[in-house]
Design an enzyme around this catalytic site. Structure first.
Site, PDB file in Angstrom:
ATOM      1  N   SER A 178      -0.001  -0.606  -4.340  1.00  0.00           N
ATOM      2  CA  SER A 178       0.351  -2.020  -4.189  1.00  0.00           C
ATOM      3  C   SER A 178      -0.881  -2.916  -4.320  1.00  0.00           C
ATOM      4  CB  SER A 178       1.047  -2.276  -2.844  1.00  0.00           C
ATOM      5  OG  SER A 178       1.723  -3.512  -2.867  1.00  0.00           O
ATOM      6  N   SER A 205       5.294  -7.876  -1.223  1.00  0.00           N
ATOM      7  CA  SER A 205       4.931  -7.076  -2.405  1.00  0.00           C
ATOM      8  C   SER A 205       6.114  -6.434  -3.112  1.00  0.00           C
ATOM      9  CB  SER A 205       3.921  -5.991  -2.014  1.00  0.00           C
ATOM     10  OG  SER A 205       2.644  -6.559  -1.814  1.00  0.00           O
ATOM     11  N   LYS A 222       9.239   1.000  -2.642  1.00  0.00           N
ATOM     12  CA  LYS A 222       8.118   0.042  -2.728  1.00  0.00           C
ATOM     13  C   LYS A 222       8.025  -0.678  -1.395  1.00  0.00           C
ATOM     14  CE  LYS A 222       4.778  -2.289  -4.465  1.00  0.00           C
ATOM     15  NZ  LYS A 222       4.225  -2.351  -3.082  1.00  0.00           N
ATOM     16  N   LYS A 226       6.339  -7.067  -6.743  1.00  0.00           N
ATOM     17  CA  LYS A 226       5.681  -6.252  -7.764  1.00  0.00           C
ATOM     18  C   LYS A 226       6.672  -5.392  -8.560  1.00  0.00           C
ATOM     19  CE  LYS A 226       1.390  -6.411  -5.201  1.00  0.00           C
ATOM     20  NZ  LYS A 226       0.683  -5.889  -4.033  1.00  0.00           N
TER      21      LYS A 226
END
Length: 447
Positions: A145, A83, A249, A86
């Site tokens: 997320s 992820s 993140k 992203k």
């Protein structure tokens, strides 16, 4: 013409020709380009791996301001981003949308697995065709997320996920992410969806420079509206707000393992970090410990002597005109030396990716030989700085390299001068004879 006057003019002519030749040689010389591109100079160092012992397979820390790599572990090896993908989705969203835009929940978004907006809160649902604000979609993407939020963005910005993937790859190319290829908007596993820790550091730097993305990544708690119902979000970056961690993140898949991107600010200095495959999903989560260990090391690390002053880097080839302004173009190979200790962080990435380049900037070998110092450009990844250096050549070296040519020219000039003088002398003798003959004839006519 008397004999004294003749030899006086002869000496003056020789001196004049010699002066012209010397002036043409020692006056400032014309600029002849060495090449359109800089000459690459490879460095040899004794850099060894140092730093914390991380469980992560891939890791990097970078000075956010300069782009200089502080710590690296397999930073340029292929890895899966999960992820952390992203970050690119968020960057493109911020560049092509606004907080107040209404973003549609699409069919492709509806088929995405947890973590997703449509499946993670009992009693809260969203169906195809319903809308959310751009601000809420960004929060869902970066804080929670949400996998479906990524495809809401992909369809809104790109029209469809395939077009959006193309946009992701174009943006990656533009940022200088040379070893990255994106397939999905949310980072779900695909064998052709890959990157490197270094490329992700470039991406994190670019994403954090965007005000909307930065603001969202820095948010620890917030709420969004899904189909008229309020949902409270907590940033999944567990380190946020601790020991200088100001943004981050998370990412996790079976193939990518546990991953983390973070930005730190301690005493005004910002350092970013990437941790990839800290461990697999079935063992205790080590990514936070790895990140803390890497950051503690990075803030205490100091640049070391990477290249010593006086070290010859590599021979380079320069062009020049044989006689400065004119004559055939020749080349000479000369050494370039650094004239200062080059300081860099001790890591394998810097060892493998550092080049020092010398660009003649259009200077010929003659002009370069007259300079006391040169500006050399050091590049390591996207980090760039200027170091002082010098070129191992003098005008005497150029003269010595062509001594026989210059001697031949001088001999040729001397022969030409002698021939000219011989012709002048012959002409003068003939004139003298004619003058004497004319005088004698006139004398006979009188008497």
């Amino acid at each position: 013409m008397t004999k004294t006057n003749f030899f006086s003019k002869k000496n003056l002519l020789i001196k004049t020709i010699a002066l012209i030749f010397m002036l043409s040689f020692f006056l400032p010389f014309s600029n002849i380009a060495n090449a359109d591109t800089p000459t690459k100079i490879s460095t040899e160092t004794t850099t060894n791996d140092v730093g914390p012992n991380l469980s992560a397979k891939y890791a990097i820390s970078m000075d956010l301001k300069t782009g200089e790599v502080i710590y690296s572990k397999n930073a340029d090896a292929k890895a899966y981003p999960a992820s952390l993908t992203k970050l690119m989705t968020a960057l493109l969203f911020a560049e092509h949308a606004n907080k107040t835009d209404e973003i549609t929940f699409t069919k492709e978004a509806s088929i995405q697995p947890p973590y997703s907006l449509h499946s993670n809160w009992p009693g809260v649902s969203i169906t195809v065709g319903q809308k959310m604000s751009g601000e809420d979609v960004m929060k869902a993407l970066l804080m929670f997320s949400a996998n479906d939020a990524a495809y809401m963005i992909a369809d809104y910005v790109g029209g469809n996920s395939k077009n959006f993937a193309n946009m992701m790859n174009e943006e990656a190319k533009k940022l200088g992410m040379k070893d990255t290829h994106f397939v999905t908007a949310n980072g779900l596993q695909d064998a052709d969806h890959y990157t490197t820790a270094y490329d992700l550091a470039i991406l994190l730097k670019a994403a954090f420079a965007n005000p909307w993305v930065k603001e969202t990544m820095e948010t620890k708690n917030s709420s969004i509206m899904i189909n008229g119902k309020r949902v409270d979000l907590v940033n999944r970056n567990e380190l946020l707000g601790k020991d200088g961690n100001i943004a981050g993140k998370t990412g996790t898949t079976n193939d990518a393992g546990n991953c983390l991107a973070s930005v730190y600010n301690r005493d005004g200095r910002e350092i970013l970090g990437i941790i990839l495959f800290s461990n697999d999903m079935h063992t205790p989560d080590n990514r936070y410990k790895d990140m803390e260990a890497m950051m503690n090391y990075s803030y205490s690390a100091k640049p070391e002597v990477f290249i010593k002053s006086g070290q010859s880097i590599k021979d380079v080839t320069l062009k020049y005109k044989l006689f400065g302004f004119f004559g055939p173009t020749k080349e000479i190979t000369v050494p370039v030396t650094v004239d200062q200790d080059v300081m860099m962080y001790n890591n394998k990435f810097n060892k493998n990716h550092t080049d020092i380049t010398f660009n003649s900037n259009g200077d010929s070998a003659w002009k370069a030989s007259s300079k006391d110092s040169l500006d050399l450009t050091l590049v390591s990844g996207q980090y760039k700085t200027t170091v002082k250096g010098s070129i191992g050549i003098s005008k005497f070296d150029l003269i010595k390299a062509n001594i026989f040519v210059y001697l031949g020219v001088l001999v040729g000039i001397a022969l030409i001068v002698l021939i000219i003088l011989f012709i002048i002398r012959t002409i003068n003798k003939r004139r003298s004879r004619r003058s004497r003959y004319s005088s004698y004839s006139n004398y006979r006519r009188r008497y």
